[in-house]
Write an enzyme that holds these catalytic residues in place. Structure first.
Site: not given
Lengths: 489, 221
Positions: A206, A209, A228, A354
């Site tokens: 999340c 949080c 969440c 890459d």
């Protein structure tokens, strides 16, 4: 006046580069911006409505579809359809669209914009609409990190007045919701369709949080219905796709109460179709106009493109990051017929230098008994081969053939259908090689391709001269795409 | 993992998301990967209760591989561009400082123990320490632009900026980590594998980038 000079210079450079055999998709833009660094402003001056499309996967397909639908409804559209999506690419599209003298107004500009280039594009030419499709780990060498990227993108939007069209199913896109702008959310309802099952690779914590997100329904990767414990959850959807399924012609999709039949194949195109159709509805097209436009739509180059080689259907699809590669593989293995798989991996700037991302592909999906041969090709053929080996595929089945042409010829000789996944700079040469082989066989110059059989680990010579030259041109184009070698203020 | 499987060695992989996920009996090999700064600080906070144990493992000679962010957070702190100091795990006394330009390129390292090592580096942090390094940089940047050295090697712990990824193209490093752990556990030496494809892949990368002296490669801003 400066802009007019920029256009002439750009057009001249484009013509010269075409003469020299380049595709010239960005060169006119590079030159135009050399003459007038703020050249993108011209777009604002000569267009009524501007829409930008950004995100990791699906930009080119969505851009092409929106541009086509608008055009088929009678609007005058300007668009960077070839996928050249940095500021130079957008500038090139403006140069191409401009007449030699004077400038009629366009109704609408539909531009795909590379995520890292968005801030620059917004400063010179703020859009009226911005579509943010999704975020997956892409070529990290150009973007640094996803979090930083999202913050930079959000910052550049704060100062402008723009309507956002956002993916409700992507928690990373949800971070744009804190911007105080008009927001339209699109997404798929729970159980709207059978999406390919892929592992989750992207950050699933999340953003508020930092706890792990819970999913009640996963479409693929981190896209789905998430929530969440802190209250961060999938936003209210403005335009919901209720059903999506694969028909014989292409995807069928039900948005709110309207059904549409597209020509896009493969479930990974579901979001592209949803975004394109929703955007066109917002721009005032009636469902009937959209349906008419969908009938005549064309696919972008190298997007699940099919070639008829002799009696076999070959499929070519662009891959540039793990999420896209996973859905491509799922699509390839929908049918259980005997097949060959070619993995073409280049590492020019336009591909991403890459190539680590190939290790995040669920390559294990490809370890199937119905595959006769796995061919690794491109500038990083050996890395591609190694990835296949570590997916548990027996070394006996893996061939390393760096030259794209030799790889195709080797596969043709087996007379078994072939699926090719290829990075960006492999597409143009592959399409050329495959179209040529398709034509040869259609016109009856049959007979198996004569190709010197290479030993299993042919010594690495970086391509025959011709291949090398071709790649050099690609590389130059690639440098321009990634904005290197042209210092910008 | 695959290289153990090919040798018939049973391996159990435990993903540690919370301190309580770790087996009390410890482990034979541990690995800490990297992530974005945001994810990295979440991970470090969660690992803090384990720090004592990890320290003991390292001193005890447990094989360990820490890459990029995982390597940086072994140290005392990571100083961000804004000058904020994020606490590391303090396993070893060293520090990392972030700069504006990211160091990104295909990197080649000549190592005393491992010979040629190839990979890709992509990091904004510069690491400064006085421990033994993994090797000398032949092309690329390594720990920072100045020292010409890459990584860290302490007991059987390797810290490195090389991803790309490091193990498949450098089987000698993979086997060193497995081999040390195997010997500690069984007292026997590891059987070699045929690494023909790995070796050729490594050489191909080495030859491709040996003369590509890359200058600094800066993000589009």
């Amino acid at each position: 006046m400066k802009a007019q000079l920029a256009i002439w210079a750009g057009k001249t450079a484009g013509a010269l580069s075409k003469v020299m055999g380049n595709s010239g998709s960005t060169i006119p833009g590079v030159v135009a911006r050399k003459v007038d660094i703020r050249f993108l402003r011209q777009l604002r001056k000569h267009t009524n409505t501007i829409i930008y499309i950004t995100g990791t996967n699906g930009k080119t397909t969505t851009t092409n579809l929106i541009a086509h639908l608008l055009e088929s409804s009678g609007k005058k559209v300007i668009s960077n359809r070839e996928g050249a999506n940095m500021v130079t690419g957008i500038a090139a599209a403006i140069v191409r669209n401009a007449p030699v003298i004077g400038w009629p107004k366009n109704d609408i500009a539909v531009m795909e914009v590379d995520e890292a280039s968005l801030p620059k594009a917004v400063i010179d030419c703020p859009p009226d609409y911005l579509i943010v499709m999704n975020f997956f780990r892409d070529q990290l060498d150009r973007y640094g990190e996803v979090d930083l990227l999202i913050d930079k993108m959000k910052d550049c939007l704060r100062k402008i007045d723009v309507k956002l069209i956002l993916n409700a199913d992507d928690p990373l896109v949800h971070r744009f919701s804190e911007l105080e702008k008009d927001q339209i959310y699109v997404g798929f309802e729970a159980n709207a369709g059978r999406f390919p099952s892929c592992k989750m690779s992207e950050s699933k914590y999340c953003p508020d949080c930092q706890n792990e997100l819970t999913y009640s329904d996963i479409h693929y990767a981190q896209l789905g219905h998430y929530h969440c414990s802190c209250g961060f959850s999938r936003p209210q959807v403005t335009m919901a796709a209720k059903r999506v399924s694969q028909g014989a012609k292409g995807l069928k999709i039900v948005i709110e109460d309207e059904e549409y039949t597209t020509k896009l194949k493969g479930m990974y195109n579901a979001y592209n179709a949803l975004f394109a159709i929703s955007a066109c509805q917002l721009l005032g097209l009636a469902p009937k106009e959209i349906r008419t436009g969908l009938v005549t739509s064309q696919k972008a180059e190298g997007r699940m493109q099919e070639f008829i080689i002799g009696r076999d259907v070959w499929r070519l699809n662009l891959v540039k990051n793990p999420a896209g590669a996973n859905v491509t593989l799922s699509e390839f293995f929908q049918r259980k017929q005997r097949k060959q798989l070619i993995f073409c991996l280049n590492d020019y700037p336009a591909d991403g230098e890459d190539i680590s991302w190939i290790w995040d592909i669920d390559m294990e999906i490809a370890d199937k008994s119905e595959v006769d041969a796995y061919i690794a090709s491109g500038t990083r053929a050996y890395d591609a081969a190694l990835r296949l080996k570590y997916a548990g595929i027996s070394e006996e089945k893996i061939r390393v053939i760096p030259s794209l042409k030799q790889a195709v010829l080797y596969a043709i000789n087996k007379e078994i259908p072939v699926n090719i996944m290829a990075t960006y700079t492999c597409l143009t040469p592959l399409v050329r090689i495959l179209s040529e082989e398709e034509r040869k066989r259609r016109e009856g110059n049959l007979g198996a391709a004569t190709v010197p059989l290479l030993p299993r680990h042919a010594k690495l010579v970086w391509g025959q001269r011709k291949y090398h030259l071709l790649n050099e041109t690609m590389r130059v184009a690639g440098n321009q795409r990634s904005g290197r070698g042209n210092k910008e203020s | 993992m695959k290289r153990c499987e090919w040798r018939g060695i049973n391996v159990r992989v435990v993903e540690i998301k919370n301190p309580e996920d770790a087996d009390a009996s410890g482990c034979d090999i541990f690995m800490i990967g990297g992530g974005s700064d945001r994810e990295q600080s979440i991970a470090t906070k969660r690992l803090l209760p384990l720090v004592k144990e990890i320290k003991a493992w390292v001193e005890d000679g447990v094989s360990a591989l820490t890459i990029c962010g995982g390597y940086q957070f072994l140290g005392d702190y990571y100083e961000t561009k804004t000058g904020e100091k994020l606490a590391g795990m303090g396993i070893l006394p060293f520090y990392t400082k972030a700069e504006n330009n990211r160091l990104m390129t295909n990197i080649l390292v000549q190592s005393e123990i491992f010979g040629r090592v190839v990979g890709y580096e992509n990091h904004g942090g510069r690491t400064y320490h006085t421990f033994t390094t993994l090797g000398k940089v032949v092309n690329g940047f390594g720990n920072n632009e100045f020292s010409g050295e890459e990584g860290l090697h302490y007991h059987n712990l390797i810290g490195t900026y090389l991803h790309g990824p490091i193990l498949p193209k450098n089987p000698q490093i993979a086997d060193y980590l497995i081999g040390q752990a195997y010997e500690r556990k069984t007292g026997r030496k590891l059987e070699p594998l045929s690494d023909e494809m790995e070796t050729i892949a490594g050489e191909a990368v080495w030859n491709r980038f040996l003369n590509s002296k890359r200058t600094k490669y800066i993000n589009e801003r």
